[in-house]
Motif scaffolding. Structure first.
Motif, PDB file in Angstrom:
ATOM      1  N   GLY A   1      53.073  22.155  24.564  1.00 30.81           N
ATOM      2  CA  GLY A   1      52.101  22.069  25.654  1.00 30.81           C
ATOM      3  C   GLY A   1      51.681  23.429  26.176  1.00 30.81           C
ATOM      4  O   GLY A   1      50.558  23.602  26.668  1.00 30.81           O
ATOM      5  N   SER A   2      52.572  24.415  26.029  1.00 28.75           N
ATOM      6  CA  SER A   2      52.241  25.770  26.465  1.00 28.75           C
ATOM      7  C   SER A   2      51.424  26.526  25.419  1.00 28.75           C
ATOM      8  O   SER A   2      50.958  27.636  25.678  1.00 28.75           O
ATOM      9  CB  SER A   2      53.527  26.552  26.773  1.00 28.75           C
ATOM     10  OG  SER A   2      54.302  26.733  25.602  1.00 28.75           O
ATOM     11  N   SER A   3      51.272  25.938  24.245  1.00 29.70           N
ATOM     12  CA  SER A   3      50.462  26.545  23.179  1.00 29.70           C
ATOM     13  C   SER A   3      49.328  25.593  22.802  1.00 29.70           C
ATOM     14  O   SER A   3      49.045  25.360  21.625  1.00 29.70           O
ATOM     15  CB  SER A   3      51.333  26.849  21.953  1.00 29.70           C
ATOM     16  OG  SER A   3      52.371  27.734  22.278  1.00 29.70           O
ATOM     17  N   TRP A   4      48.692  25.031  23.820  1.00 31.67           N
ATOM     18  CA  TRP A   4      47.709  23.974  23.630  1.00 31.67           C
ATOM     19  C   TRP A   4      46.375  24.512  23.115  1.00 31.67           C
ATOM     20  O   TRP A   4      46.000  25.654  23.398  1.00 31.67           O
ATOM     21  CB  TRP A   4      47.491  23.236  24.946  1.00 31.67           C
ATOM     22  CG  TRP A   4      47.021  21.820  24.783  1.00 31.67           C
ATOM     23  CD1 TRP A   4      45.832  21.301  25.182  1.00 31.67           C
ATOM     24  CD2 TRP A   4      47.748  20.751  24.188  1.00 31.67           C
ATOM     25  NE1 TRP A   4      45.757  19.963  24.861  1.00 31.67           N
ATOM     26  CE2 TRP A   4      46.921  19.599  24.253  1.00 31.67           C
ATOM     27  CE3 TRP A   4      49.001  20.642  23.604  1.00 31.67           C
ATOM     28  CZ2 TRP A   4      47.314  18.367  23.757  1.00 31.67           C
ATOM     29  CZ3 TRP A   4      49.394  19.411  23.099  1.00 31.67           C
ATOM     30  CH2 TRP A   4      48.569  18.298  23.176  1.00 31.67           C
ATOM     31  N   PHE A   5      45.696  23.700  22.350  1.00 30.31           N
ATOM     32  CA  PHE A   5      44.393  24.082  21.820  1.00 30.31           C
ATOM     33  C   PHE A   5      43.385  24.252  22.945  1.00 30.31           C
ATOM     34  O   PHE A   5      43.288  23.427  23.860  1.00 30.31           O
ATOM     35  CB  PHE A   5      43.894  23.020  20.837  1.00 30.31           C
ATOM     36  CG  PHE A   5      42.486  23.249  20.363  1.00 30.31           C
ATOM     37  CD1 PHE A   5      42.212  24.192  19.395  1.00 30.31           C
ATOM     38  CD2 PHE A   5      41.435  22.536  20.921  1.00 30.31           C
ATOM     39  CE1 PHE A   5      40.916  24.430  18.980  1.00 30.31           C
ATOM     40  CE2 PHE A   5      40.133  22.757  20.500  1.00 30.31           C
ATOM     41  CZ  PHE A   5      39.882  23.701  19.523  1.00 30.31           C
TER      42      PHE A   5
ATOM     43  N   GLU B   1      42.862  28.202  18.038  1.00 26.58           N
ATOM     44  CA  GLU B   1      43.903  27.443  17.358  1.00 26.58           C
ATOM     45  C   GLU B   1      45.008  27.098  18.345  1.00 26.58           C
ATOM     46  O   GLU B   1      45.410  27.927  19.160  1.00 26.58           O
ATOM     47  CB  GLU B   1      44.466  28.271  16.201  1.00 26.58           C
ATOM     48  CG  GLU B   1      45.294  27.499  15.206  1.00 26.58           C
ATOM     49  CD  GLU B   1      45.588  28.312  13.959  1.00 26.58           C
ATOM     50  OE1 GLU B   1      45.389  27.811  12.843  1.00 26.58           O
ATOM     51  OE2 GLU B   1      46.020  29.485  14.117  1.00 26.58           O
ATOM     52  N   GLY B   2      45.506  25.877  18.289  1.00 27.95           N
ATOM     53  CA  GLY B   2      46.600  25.457  19.162  1.00 27.95           C
ATOM     54  C   GLY B   2      46.979  24.020  18.870  1.00 27.95           C
ATOM     55  O   GLY B   2      46.320  23.328  18.083  1.00 27.95           O
ATOM     56  N   PHE B   3      48.035  23.560  19.507  1.00 27.04           N
ATOM     57  CA  PHE B   3      48.515  22.204  19.251  1.00 27.04           C
ATOM     58  C   PHE B   3      47.712  21.190  20.054  1.00 27.04           C
ATOM     59  O   PHE B   3      47.145  21.499  21.109  1.00 27.04           O
ATOM     60  CB  PHE B   3      50.004  22.110  19.586  1.00 27.04           C
ATOM     61  CG  PHE B   3      50.860  22.887  18.619  1.00 27.04           C
ATOM     62  CD1 PHE B   3      51.229  22.338  17.403  1.00 27.04           C
ATOM     63  CD2 PHE B   3      51.259  24.188  18.914  1.00 27.04           C
ATOM     64  CE1 PHE B   3      51.994  23.065  16.493  1.00 27.04           C
ATOM     65  CE2 PHE B   3      52.022  24.919  18.021  1.00 27.04           C
ATOM     66  CZ  PHE B   3      52.387  24.364  16.810  1.00 27.04           C
ATOM     67  N   THR B   4      47.662  19.971  19.535  1.00 29.10           N
ATOM     68  CA  THR B   4      46.896  18.913  20.181  1.00 29.10           C
ATOM     69  C   THR B   4      47.601  17.571  19.981  1.00 29.10           C
ATOM     70  O   THR B   4      48.653  17.498  19.348  1.00 29.10           O
ATOM     71  CB  THR B   4      45.465  18.858  19.607  1.00 29.10           C
ATOM     72  OG1 THR B   4      44.672  17.969  20.388  1.00 29.10           O
ATOM     73  CG2 THR B   4      45.461  18.388  18.152  1.00 29.10           C
TER      74      THR B   4
END
Length: 295
Positions: free
Chosen positions: A25-29, A40-43
């Motif tokens: 969640g701290s590396s969110w798209f 780029e990031g997580f989703t």
């Protein structure tokens, strides 16, 4: 979702689901800004859930999303050439390299705000001591792993290296006309010869026990990719680095997933469990046939 390709990594210890969810969640798209080339990031792995991790009985699905601008160099060059030509004609002078580079930077920034974007997602599944990434591209797999490590502050994932070369095992299976264990030969094979300019033979949709196919291995070529079917449930191409390509989840597996599902979430849950169970056994059996993994 059924993975179509798998690049595997060994995971001695799986992160806790809650910690994984918070870290991703701290590396969110984030949506692309006008002057950025990519983001780029997580989703969310699934449309019906807002968490970063979709869990099904200790199997955890994650998704890395990438969005990038589509701005080919040829488009920049053609527009720049037109601008330079008009300036030179209007001002009656030659545009120098430094000024041309400045024009190129301004033009690129302007075009970026209007460029089309392309989105793509790479999925990963953490389960049973493995991280399976839904790609056959080593670059994309390593990229997801790097982003995952950055989010978690480290992750002891390693590419599996078997004691016996997969190419050697696959070549032996082709020469013998049969595989071992619950694996059977399918109808695709790629062989590579020796030398600085190594010959390559790719055969598809053919009986792999045919003499003209086997003769390539008898002549010293080694198998780098081999079509296999596991337990009448999963068909795939095994590569020399233990990547699984062109995975086909056969009807019996898909019917098991569909049998007890009445909505998208329960279907995703069942699919994930069946997929994790099958991949774990497939890779486990392959590793055993290869004499185990190197320490």
């Amino acid at each position: 979702m059924w993975f179509k390709q798998v690049t595997p990594f060994r995971l001695p210890e799986l992160p806790e689901k809650r910690y994984l969810d918070e870290s991703l969640g701290s590396s969110w798209f984030k949506k692309l800004n006008g002057f950025d080339w990519f983001s780029e990031g997580f989703t969310h792995p699934n449309a019906f859930a807002e968490l970063a991790v979709f869990e099904a009985q200790k199997t955890m699905l994650i998704t890395l999303k990438r969005e990038e601008k589509m701005l080919p160099n040829a488009v920049i060059k053609n527009n720049l050439d037109e601008i330079v030509k008009k300036l030179e004609a209007r001002e009656g002078r030659k545009i120098g390299r430094k000024e041309k580079n400045e024009l190129r930077e301004d033009l690129t920034s302007n075009l970026l705000t209007r460029a089309l974007t392309k989105s793509s997602c790479t999925n990963g599944l953490l389960a049973k001591g493995w991280l399976w990434i839904d790609t056959a591209s080593r670059h994309k797999a390593e990229n997801l792993l790097t982003k995952l490590r950055e989010a978690l502050g480290g992750l002891p994932a390693q590419q599996p290296v078997a004691r016996q070369s997969p190419a050697s095992l696959m070549t032996n299976w082709l020469l013998q006309g049969e595989a071992q264990g619950r694996f059977v030969l399918d109808s695709d094979v790629t062989l590579v010869g020796a030398g600085d300019v190594a010959p390559k033979v790719k055969i598809s949709r053919k009986d792999l026990t045919a003499e003209d196919v086997v003769q390539h291995a008898k002549n010293g070529m080694k198998v780098t990719e081999l079509g296999l079917v596991w337990n009448d449930r999963v068909a795939f191409i095994l590569t020399q680095d233990l990547t699984l390509k062109r995975i086909q989840w056969l009807d019996v597996v898909q019917e098991e997933a569909e049998g007890s599902c009445d909505d998208a979430e329960s279907m995703a849950y069942a699919t994930q469990l069946l997929m994790a169970a099958a991949l774990s056994v497939i890779l486990g059996e392959l590793v055993d046939l290869l004499g185990g993994l190197q320490e």
